[in-house]
Design a protein around this motif. Structure first.
Motif, short mmCIF file in Angstrom:
data_model
loop_
_atom_site.label_atom_id
_atom_site.label_comp_id
_atom_site.label_asym_id
_atom_site.label_seq_id
_atom_site.Cartn_x
_atom_site.Cartn_y
_atom_site.Cartn_z
N GLY A 66 -17.56 16.56 -3.43
CA GLY A 66 -16.71 16.35 -4.58
C GLY A 66 -15.24 16.39 -4.22
O GLY A 66 -14.43 15.58 -4.73
N LEU A 67 -14.86 17.30 -3.33
CA LEU A 67 -13.47 17.40 -2.89
C LEU A 67 -13.06 16.15 -2.10
O LEU A 67 -11.95 15.64 -2.26
N ILE A 68 -13.96 15.69 -1.24
CA ILE A 68 -13.67 14.47 -0.49
C ILE A 68 -13.47 13.29 -1.44
O ILE A 68 -12.60 12.44 -1.23
N SER A 69 -14.27 13.25 -2.49
CA SER A 69 -14.16 12.16 -3.47
C SER A 69 -12.79 12.13 -4.13
O SER A 69 -12.16 11.07 -4.23
N LEU A 71 -10.04 13.45 -2.94
CA LEU A 71 -9.04 13.17 -1.92
C LEU A 71 -8.98 11.67 -1.62
O LEU A 71 -7.89 11.09 -1.50
N ASN A 72 -10.15 11.06 -1.51
CA ASN A 72 -10.18 9.60 -1.28
C ASN A 72 -9.55 8.85 -2.45
O ASN A 72 -8.84 7.86 -2.26
N GLU A 73 -9.80 9.35 -3.66
CA GLU A 73 -9.21 8.70 -4.85
C GLU A 73 -7.70 8.88 -4.87
O GLU A 73 -6.96 7.95 -5.19
N LYS A 74 -7.24 10.09 -4.50
CA LYS A 74 -5.80 10.37 -4.52
C LYS A 74 -5.05 9.55 -3.49
O LYS A 74 -3.95 9.06 -3.75
N TYR A 75 -5.65 9.39 -2.31
CA TYR A 75 -4.93 8.77 -1.20
C TYR A 75 -5.53 7.42 -0.78
O TYR A 75 -5.48 7.06 0.40
N ASP A 76 -6.14 6.72 -1.70
CA ASP A 76 -6.60 5.35 -1.46
C ASP A 76 -7.61 5.24 -0.33
O ASP A 76 -7.45 4.45 0.61
N ASN A 77 -8.64 6.08 -0.40
CA ASN A 77 -9.80 5.96 0.50
C ASN A 77 -9.43 5.95 1.97
O ASN A 77 -9.65 4.98 2.70
N LEU A 93 -16.00 28.40 3.50
CA LEU A 93 -14.78 27.80 4.04
C LEU A 93 -15.06 26.32 4.30
O LEU A 93 -15.98 25.98 5.05
N ILE A 94 -14.25 25.47 3.67
CA ILE A 94 -14.36 24.02 3.82
C ILE A 94 -13.03 23.49 4.33
O ILE A 94 -11.97 23.82 3.77
N ILE A 95 -13.05 22.70 5.40
CA ILE A 95 -11.84 22.05 5.91
C ILE A 95 -12.10 20.55 5.95
O ILE A 95 -13.11 20.09 6.49
N ILE A 96 -11.17 19.79 5.37
CA ILE A 96 -11.30 18.34 5.27
C ILE A 96 -10.05 17.69 5.85
O ILE A 96 -8.94 18.20 5.66
#
Length: 369
Positions: A66-69, A71-77, A93-96
């Motif tokens: 969900g967080l990756i989704s 982030l991709n939406e915020k910064y144009d995939n 702990l999650i690091i992306i």
């Protein structure tokens, strides 16, 4: 120079896998893309579910997707990817990163428990990685709760144990030379004036709660977290809130339980000014799904790394690995016993199973005696 976005959130035993949480996070993301997005979570599930490592890993994996989704939406995939997700109990702990090819090395930790009888109800988990050949250490913690003097002493002991005993795959504990170090989580320090443990004359501006904040007072007295620093706090206490409304509960002292700290890195040729550039340190008041409010830090990091001197260098753990492995075995047993006890006494299925086993054992006893 590297840019980081770090967030910590105590979820109050409910996974924040919902639009409210994702929208609140997205509204606070940096406008310019960061190199690393670091998310620490505590109490991400019920106590019963936290005793199942498989269950927690699935929850964290779903949360990271969900967080990756967003982030991709915020910064144009930009093709964000996970660094391996780690946990101890319900502490995760999650690091992306959108620049996974710049990660040279990853060192996971096995976590260190500090719950009662070494259960994983409290503890710390970490990831150490090299990004563009610069090393970073990230540790998510959940320390023991309470507002009494005994609780402060227990928190201090928890903190010391995690920093000294949390083992990474490179053979070091939390503090390591030439590594940027960040500690964050529900550290649970309260606004109690530290019950007179240290001098309370020094304060932070007009904020009476910060003047009474245990973490600030103990740090100033060099009792804990020697060599660590924190950005200025200019937000409301994050605990204890009423879920849904965000108002404070009347039976607790409003406190800054949720914190993000970093190892000091100053320039001795520039009046010891920090080499780190804090962009923003704030809470997300819009997120009202827990009795805690999430806290985040936007910060820029130089390529040079902090010096660690004899005052803040912990005893490294090459010789502690055997001790730690014994504690992890004990923790696995006590956590399993706790989970089994909760299942058999607090769930309908468990009660039925318990009664069935009792009848079966009694029947066998009557047959053979």
């Amino acid at each position: 120079m590297s840019s980081l976005f770090i967030l910590t959130f105590n979820c109050a035993k409910t996974p924040p896998i919902n639009e409210h949480f994702y929208n609140a996070i997205e509204s606070k993301l940096p406008e310019n893309i960061s190199d690393l997005y670091v998310f620490g979570f505590q109490e991400i599930s019920s106590i019963l579910k936290s005793t199942s490592n498989t269950t927690i890993k699935k929850l964290l994996q779903t949360l990271s997707e969900g967080l990756i989704s967003i982030l991709n939406e915020k910064y144009d995939n930009l093709n964000f990817k996970n660094v391996p997700v780690v946990n101890i109990g319900a502490i995760g702990l999650i690091i992306i990163t959108p620049f996974y090819d710049k990660i040279n090395q990853i060192y996971n930790s096995i976590g260190y428990p500090v719950g009662h009888l070494y259960t994983t109800l409290k503890g710390g988990i970490g990831i150490r990685l090299q990004f563009n050949n610069i090393e970073f250490t990230f540790v998510s913690m959940h320390l023991n709760a309470g507002e009494k003097l005994s609780h402060i002493l227990r928190r201090n002991s928890d903190l010391f144990d995690i920093i000294n005993n949390l083992s990474f795959e490179d053979g070091w504990s939390v503090l390591k030379p030439n590594s940027h170090c960040f500690i964050f989580g529900d550290l649970n320090y309260r606004a109690t004036n530290a019950h007179g443990l240290v001098d309370c004359d020094e304060g932070d501006g007009d904020n009476e709660l910060l003047k009474s904040d245990e973490l600030n007072l103990l740090r100033k007295d060099s009792t804990i977290l020697i060599g660590f620093d924190e950005a200025n706090i200019d937000f409301k206490p994050t605990y204890k809130r009423v879920p849904g409304s965000g108002s404070f509960k009347s039976n607790r002292i409003p406190s800054y339980c949720d914190r993000i700290l970093y190892l000091e890195h100053s320039d001795e040729f520039n009046n010891n000014k920090s080499k780190y550039k804090v962009i923003e340190y704030d809470s997300i008041e819009e997120c009202k799904i827990s009795d805690h409010i999430p806290v985040y830090l936007k910060i820029e990091i130089p390529n040079s790394t902090p010096d660690i001197n004899s005052d803040n260098l912990s005893i490294q753990n090459r010789l502690l690995l055997k001790k730690n492995s014994r504690i992890i075995v004990i923790s696995n047993i006590t956590t399993w016993l706790m989970g089994t006890g909760i299942y058999l006494t607090m769930t309908n299925q468990g009660r039925v199973l318990g009664i069935t086993l009792t009848i079966l054992l009694y029947s066998l006893y009557k047959v053979f005696v």
